[in-house]
Design an enzyme around this catalytic site. Structure first.
Site, short mmCIF file in Angstrom:
data_model
loop_
_atom_site.label_atom_id
_atom_site.label_comp_id
_atom_site.label_asym_id
_atom_site.label_seq_id
_atom_site.Cartn_x
_atom_site.Cartn_y
_atom_site.Cartn_z
N HIS A 195 -1.91 26.53 11.81
CA HIS A 195 -2.04 27.70 10.94
C HIS A 195 -1.81 27.34 9.47
CE1 HIS A 195 -2.18 30.26 14.44
NE2 HIS A 195 -1.00 29.83 14.87
N HIS A 197 -5.26 33.14 17.56
CA HIS A 197 -5.41 32.06 18.54
C HIS A 197 -6.63 32.30 19.41
CE1 HIS A 197 -1.18 32.86 17.58
NE2 HIS A 197 -1.13 31.56 17.38
#
Lengths: 334, 334
Positions: free
Chosen positions: B58, B221
């Site tokens: 991320h 995700h």
């Protein structure tokens, strides 16, 4: 390629509109030309004005680098196309405070022509003194004895940083040009392309490449590189790029450099830091000291995949420019 | 998907190594655990320690947000997987200076479990007081009356900003938690996914989507969204995301917000600013004032394509936290 845009014809206008509205404390459009943007903080009297520019699609370059410590204004071109002379001239007039203006741009035929014409117009019509320094850092684009033929790629960032700082230090126009040229002279870059970008108007890939290939030395607009081959590991790619850079510049044990690992658009920061890890290893092995590092998307090509590595050899003067604080919408350094 | 990596098993270790070596003036690894990173500037005595963390992939979240004005330390997980309790505990011990430590993380089962276990261990074994605030800003992930079930996505950035500032202001642990929770309570996000990311270990896409489709409400995700449809223009996408956000929060004419247009990884800044342009138009039409804007890659999902829009409703207290200066390797605000 899927894009979050409206009419492809309007991407630059709409991006600029969004940008100016997002950062009204930093940047404004000149009423004379919507492709002419200047810092809202007026250039100080007698400070040399710094003007940057080039085609769109390289964000944060170029408009993201207008602000304290870097550029006073930017002329915005169409995607991958030089701005025309008029918006350059308008920015020149807005940021000249009596000490002249230095143009910084990459060594591309269109930019050379248009910035050259704008400089002439500024001199002849407005009596503004204009200097210029070109970025030509891409080792892959011409042999070392023809550096004047080389393209400017991510190393241009260091040229902005050097000139922006020099202007802030109160240096005169010739000195700002000299330092910008020294920054360029001391800077070398090499890139690798993995996947193309897609121009909004055509949605065609900027270059063709197989699923398992990479192209060493690829340019920022999809210009062919020097070698196409199978995609290798990050370490082998970094080895190759750094080797070509070191073979091209005069670095000795004990020398200090600034490093930039630049993402071309879609390559994750994860990959860029894995590349950086190897660059750091190689330079440490050779006894070259990394004074400061930049890792991220500094000059991109839309959603192109890949990265470039840039080294700038430092001396006391350039180190001072690297350390200089910057406050721009897309780049801040304390 | 082509990646610039070495052995896929080593991507996190090598990324962290590159990161720490690139920014030695900012961050260091704890000798006790290489997944435990802390700011080189030691937490001030009696300042509440701010600990962030989560899965890798991320970036700039989470390790990019360790530095002055944000977090004091970070626990680094595997790709898209929570860090285990041990590295969290080690960071806790390193950054506690007597005023306790606040954990900030997204509302995911693995994080809730591991940060919870670490908090218990800190309390029982080390006698360190630990508070926590979770980000749950994703409107798409559960109805408004079940906000405690919502996922944390890009709005987590505002939670970090609020808590980091509150700790710097010298507030006590309960106050830091209260402000972080208020930041989360006042924050709503909605995302759109265009193209998947590829996990290094499998190189499989995180979700499946057709060439002309988008997915509204997609998670960071690849969690399914609320609606799959034909890709629309940037303006229609922004209209839809902002509509869902505004329907979910209490905003009136005259209210002030902070805006974040976050890229998921591969989407160019050009597209993000075109999205921002429309967000700005809608909010102005509704009489809502944009106090400050952030546009760029703040919390990504490797090379995922798409973006999210986040609004945080401001009051005097939160405005002060938004204005607070930050100096981290991947985010600087003057």
């Amino acid at each position: 390629m899927k894009k979050l845009i409206n009419d492809p014809k309007n991407v630059v206008e709409e991006m600029v509109e969004g940008y100016v509205n997002a950062h009204p404390d930093y940047i404004r459009q000149l009423p004379e030309n919507n492709r002419s943007l200047v810092s809202v903080r007026e250039t100080k009297k007698d400070k040399v004005g710094i003007l940057i520019g080039g085609g769109s699609g390289h964000e944060p370059a170029f408009m993201g680098y207008v602000g304290e410590g870097m550029a006073d204004g930017v002329a915005v071109g169409n995607i991958f196309a030089s701005p025309s002379p008029q918006p350059i001239l308008e920015v020149t007039k807005a940021i000249d405070k009596g000490a002249g203006v230095v143009y910084l741009y990459g060594n591309y035929a269109g930019d050379v022509m248009n910035f050259g014409m704008a400089a002439e117009m500024a001199d002849m019509e407005e009596d503004i003194e204009v200097g210029a320094a070109l970025a030509s850092d891409d080792v892959a684009s011409a042999p070392v004895d023809e550096k004047e033929k080389r393209r400017g790629i991510a190393g241009e960032f260091f040229v902005y940083k050097a000139a922006g700082a020099a202007a802030d230090f109160g240096y005169k126009l010739e000195e700002v040009v000299r330092i910008a040229e020294k920054a360029n002279e001391n800077t070398r870059s090499m890139g690798v392309g993995l996947t193309p970008c897609y121009l909004p108007q055509t949605n065609e890939p900027s270059f063709l490449i197989d699923e398992d290939e990479m192209e060493i030395g690829l340019g920022h607009h999809g210009e062919p590189g020097i070698e196409k081959g199978k995609l290798e590991t990050a370490d082998r790619v970094a080895d190759r790029l750094v080797e070509d850079i070191l073979n091209d510049m005069d670095l000795e044990k004990g020398d200090e450099v600034a490093v930039l690992v630049n993402g071309l658009g879609s390559t994750p920061k994860m990959d860029l830091y894995i590349i950086y890890r190897r660059v750091d290893q190689i330079l440490k092995e050779q006894g070259i000291k990394i004074y400061r590092s930049y890792v991220g998307n500094y000059i991109t090509s839309l959603e192109m995949g890949g990265c470039s590595i840039t080294l700038m050899k430092l001396d006391d003067e350039l180190t001072k420019t690297v350390d200089h604080a910057v406050d721009c919408p897309m780049f801040v350094q304390k």
